[in-house]
Write a protein that holds these residues in place. Structure first.
Motif, mmCIF file in Angstrom:
data_model
loop_
_atom_site.group_PDB
_atom_site.id
_atom_site.type_symbol
_atom_site.label_atom_id
_atom_site.label_comp_id
_atom_site.label_asym_id
_atom_site.label_seq_id
_atom_site.Cartn_x
_atom_site.Cartn_y
_atom_site.Cartn_z
ATOM 1 N N THR A 1 0.830 -1.206 0.000
ATOM 2 C CA THR A 1 0.000 0.000 0.000
ATOM 3 C C THR A 1 0.866 1.259 0.000
ATOM 4 O O THR A 1 2.050 1.201 0.360
ATOM 5 N N PRO A 2 0.302 2.416 -0.353
ATOM 6 C CA PRO A 2 1.027 3.681 -0.181
ATOM 7 C C PRO A 2 1.074 4.061 1.301
ATOM 8 O O PRO A 2 0.361 3.491 2.128
ATOM 9 N N ALA A 3 1.896 5.035 1.625
ATOM 10 C CA ALA A 3 2.008 5.500 3.004
ATOM 11 C C ALA A 3 0.656 5.995 3.512
ATOM 12 O O ALA A 3 -0.013 6.808 2.863
ATOM 13 N N ALA A 4 0.257 5.501 4.681
ATOM 14 C CA ALA A 4 -1.057 5.843 5.229
ATOM 15 C C ALA A 4 -1.156 7.311 5.607
ATOM 16 O O ALA A 4 -2.250 7.880 5.630
ATOM 17 N N GLY A 5 -0.028 7.940 5.931
ATOM 18 C CA GLY A 5 -0.050 9.336 6.342
ATOM 19 C C GLY A 5 -0.067 10.318 5.189
ATOM 20 O O GLY A 5 -0.131 11.530 5.412
ATOM 21 N N GLN A 6 0.020 9.809 3.956
ATOM 22 C CA GLN A 6 0.108 10.704 2.802
ATOM 23 C C GLN A 6 -1.126 10.676 1.908
ATOM 24 O O GLN A 6 -1.276 11.528 1.029
ATOM 25 N N SER A 7 -1.991 9.697 2.084
ATOM 26 C CA SER A 7 -3.229 9.623 1.314
ATOM 27 C C SER A 7 -4.180 8.680 2.029
ATOM 28 O O SER A 7 -3.811 8.028 3.004
ATOM 29 N N SER A 8 -5.402 8.598 1.513
ATOM 30 C CA SER A 8 -6.388 7.680 2.087
ATOM 31 C C SER A 8 -6.371 6.312 1.410
ATOM 32 O O SER A 8 -7.186 5.445 1.746
ATOM 33 N N ASP A 9 -5.438 6.104 0.475
ATOM 34 C CA ASP A 9 -5.412 4.855 -0.291
ATOM 35 C C ASP A 9 -5.294 3.638 0.609
ATOM 36 O O ASP A 9 -5.960 2.619 0.393
ATOM 37 N N ALA A 10 -4.396 3.716 1.618
ATOM 38 C CA ALA A 10 -4.156 2.546 2.471
ATOM 39 C C ALA A 10 -5.432 2.134 3.203
ATOM 40 O O ALA A 10 -5.692 0.939 3.393
ATOM 41 N N GLN A 11 -6.230 3.103 3.633
ATOM 42 C CA GLN A 11 -7.498 2.783 4.288
ATOM 43 C C GLN A 11 -8.443 2.054 3.335
ATOM 44 O O GLN A 11 -9.057 1.040 3.694
ATOM 45 N N VAL A 12 -8.556 2.572 2.118
ATOM 46 C CA VAL A 12 -9.448 1.968 1.125
ATOM 47 C C VAL A 12 -8.990 0.554 0.795
ATOM 48 O O VAL A 12 -9.807 -0.368 0.659
ATOM 49 N N ILE A 13 -7.680 0.368 0.671
ATOM 50 C CA ILE A 13 -7.134 -0.955 0.339
ATOM 51 C C ILE A 13 -7.334 -1.922 1.500
ATOM 52 O O ILE A 13 -7.829 -3.046 1.317
ATOM 53 N N ALA A 14 -6.942 -1.505 2.699
ATOM 54 C CA ALA A 14 -7.025 -2.392 3.864
ATOM 55 C C ALA A 14 -8.463 -2.800 4.149
ATOM 56 O O ALA A 14 -8.725 -3.931 4.570
ATOM 57 N N ARG A 15 -9.415 -1.897 3.934
ATOM 58 C CA ARG A 15 -10.825 -2.232 4.158
ATOM 59 C C ARG A 15 -11.262 -3.380 3.246
ATOM 60 O O ARG A 15 -11.984 -4.293 3.664
ATOM 61 N N GLN A 16 -10.798 -3.359 1.997
ATOM 62 C CA GLN A 16 -11.205 -4.391 1.050
ATOM 63 C C GLN A 16 -10.452 -5.702 1.263
ATOM 64 O O GLN A 16 -10.994 -6.778 1.000
ATOM 65 N N VAL A 17 -9.221 -5.599 1.766
ATOM 66 C CA VAL A 17 -8.470 -6.819 2.089
ATOM 67 C C VAL A 17 -9.009 -7.441 3.374
ATOM 68 O O VAL A 17 -9.095 -8.664 3.509
ATOM 69 N N GLY A 18 -9.359 -6.567 4.355
ATOM 70 C CA GLY A 18 -9.964 -7.034 5.599
ATOM 71 C C GLY A 18 -9.079 -6.927 6.809
ATOM 72 O O GLY A 18 -9.561 -6.710 7.918
ATOM 73 N N GLN A 19 -7.776 -7.085 6.643
ATOM 74 C CA GLN A 19 -6.853 -7.029 7.767
ATOM 75 C C GLN A 19 -5.503 -6.509 7.276
ATOM 76 O O GLN A 19 -5.190 -6.594 6.090
ATOM 77 N N CYS A 20 -4.742 -5.966 8.220
ATOM 78 C CA CYS A 20 -3.458 -5.383 7.839
ATOM 79 C C CYS A 20 -2.440 -5.593 8.944
ATOM 80 O O CYS A 20 -2.783 -5.900 10.092
ATOM 81 N N VAL A 21 -1.187 -5.442 8.573
ATOM 82 C CA VAL A 21 -0.095 -5.409 9.539
ATOM 83 C C VAL A 21 0.604 -4.069 9.360
ATOM 84 O O VAL A 21 0.805 -3.604 8.235
ATOM 85 N N LEU A 22 0.922 -3.405 10.470
ATOM 86 C CA LEU A 22 1.606 -2.117 10.424
ATOM 87 C C LEU A 22 3.112 -2.320 10.497
ATOM 88 O O LEU A 22 3.594 -3.255 11.153
ATOM 89 N N VAL A 23 3.841 -1.431 9.846
ATOM 90 C CA VAL A 23 5.302 -1.473 9.852
ATOM 91 C C VAL A 23 5.825 -0.157 10.410
ATOM 92 O O VAL A 23 5.438 0.916 9.954
ATOM 93 N N GLY A 24 6.711 -0.242 11.396
ATOM 94 C CA GLY A 24 7.376 0.928 11.939
ATOM 95 C C GLY A 24 8.879 0.752 11.844
ATOM 96 O O GLY A 24 9.394 -0.349 12.045
ATOM 97 N N ARG A 25 9.583 1.811 11.529
ATOM 98 C CA ARG A 25 11.033 1.755 11.363
ATOM 99 C C ARG A 25 11.736 2.390 12.556
ATOM 100 O O ARG A 25 11.395 3.498 12.990
ATOM 101 N N GLN A 26 12.734 1.691 13.054
ATOM 102 C CA GLN A 26 13.492 2.155 14.213
ATOM 103 C C GLN A 26 14.092 3.541 13.946
ATOM 104 O O GLN A 26 14.661 3.790 12.886
ATOM 105 N N HIS A 27 13.945 4.438 14.932
ATOM 106 C CA HIS A 27 14.515 5.790 14.910
ATOM 107 C C HIS A 27 13.873 6.696 13.857
ATOM 108 O O HIS A 27 14.334 7.822 13.659
ATOM 109 N N VAL A 28 12.844 6.235 13.177
ATOM 110 C CA VAL A 28 12.194 7.047 12.147
ATOM 111 C C VAL A 28 10.706 7.189 12.436
ATOM 112 O O VAL A 28 10.181 8.302 12.490
ATOM 113 N N THR A 29 10.016 6.076 12.608
ATOM 114 C CA THR A 29 8.577 6.111 12.823
ATOM 115 C C THR A 29 8.258 6.551 14.248
ATOM 116 O O THR A 29 8.807 6.011 15.208
#
Length: 310
Positions: A232-260
């Motif tokens: 998916t695209p970055a969730a903080g930059q558009s609503s695309d991730a929400q639209v995609i995750a809703r249709q997939v049904g479930q998601c896993v979040l990714v966070g990067r050390q010292h950045v996120t």
């Protein structure tokens, strides 16, 4: 999942395993005979003897064992495969094992689903999201499951080809009705993995992805695949991730050390909940030094349930 280790598996007779190395072009029959003699005199396995005699490397031995156990790897990588994909290029490394741990956690948590489907989401760009999606897709294919990796990032940041399958027609043209709906292309070296690229960048990605277009497309492949991994695209930059995750049904979040930032992860989790998508966990992604760019990944350390603070 235990990786194929020479010390933990029953080895074929010296002649049979020697023939495998000869067939692979790594040894000559004369070298095999010398290795067998060393093996018998020192009481070690064939691969150990070959490494001791400096006729093979550990990677050579692992490559042939992978073929023996039908464990897909790309130790001889096809042109175009991204060098950051350790699960493909260094399948017995610590980083690859960490990816398999994430796969195991996801499999357990989503075991009730008829088909395992998960969107991979991160708050911002360059946090390892695409790396995790691609790595998980390889890991599931290696486990014997028919896997489809879908690059649903129709933004400029999604125009990346990690497997050398090309960036021609893809998801955008299929959702727009311009091309036939097909399950992408086989990933070279991984017979159970197909990759559906993003296609040309459209001017209206959010509208093209709108419900239920993506859900219907994935449903058309339900008989052909066991696992669906959706980038998916970055969730903080558009609503695309929400639209995609809703249709997939479930998601896993990714966070990067010292950045996120934790508040950004919390915000992304809230966005997914608002969209009606279940967040099954958070992957803590660390980088191995240097100047990390969008093509650099793990190692991936762990998958854990997200706990809202405060």
């Amino acid at each position: 999942m235990n990786t194929p280790q020479e010390s933990s598996v029953a080895e074929p007779s010296p002649d049979k395993i020697g023939d495998r190395f000869v067939h692979a072009g790594l040894l000559t029959p004369d070298q095999v005979a010398r290795i067998v003699a060393h093996q018998q005199s020192h009481g070690v396995r064939f691969g150990e003897a070959a490494v001791q005699l400096r006729m093979l490397t550990d990677a050579d031995v692992q490559s042939v064992l992978s073929q023996q156990f039908r464990y897909a790897t790309a130790l001889q990588p096809p042109a175009g495969i991204d060098p950051s994909l350790a699960i493909a290029l260094s399948p017995f490394s610590g980083e690859a094992e960490a990816v398999r741990r994430v796969r195991a956690e996801l499999s357990i948590r989503l075991s009730a689903l008829p088909k395992l489907a998960v969107a991979v989401v991160s708050p911002g760009a360059g946090e390892g999201k695409s790396y995790l999606a691609a790595s998980l897709a390889v890991a599931y294919a290696q486990s014997g499951q028919r896997t489809l990796l879908v690059n649903a990032n129709l933004r400029a940041s999604g125009q990346r080809d990690l497997f050398g399958t090309g960036l021609g027609e893809g998801l955008s043209t299929m959702l727009a009705g311009r091309t036939a709906v097909l399950p992408g292309s086989p990933a070279p070296g991984f017979p159970l993995l197909h990759v559906l690229g993003p296609g040309p960048q459209p001017p209206n990605p959010l509208e093209i992805l709108a419900e239920p277009a993506l859900e219907r497309l994935l449903a058309r492949f339900s008989e052909d695949f066991d696992v669906f991994i959706v980038d998916t695209p970055a969730a903080g930059q558009s609503s695309d991730a929400q639209v995609i995750a809703r249709q997939v049904g479930q998601c896993v979040l990714v966070g990067r050390q010292h950045v996120t930032r934790l508040q950004d992860l919390a915000r992304a989790e809230e966005q997914m909940a608002t969209a009606g998508a279940l967040t099954v966990g958070v992957v803590y992604n660390t980088f191995d030094g240097g100047e990390p760019g969008p093509r650099r990944g793990g190692p991936l350390r762990r998958l854990r349930s997200w706990v809202r603070r405060g």
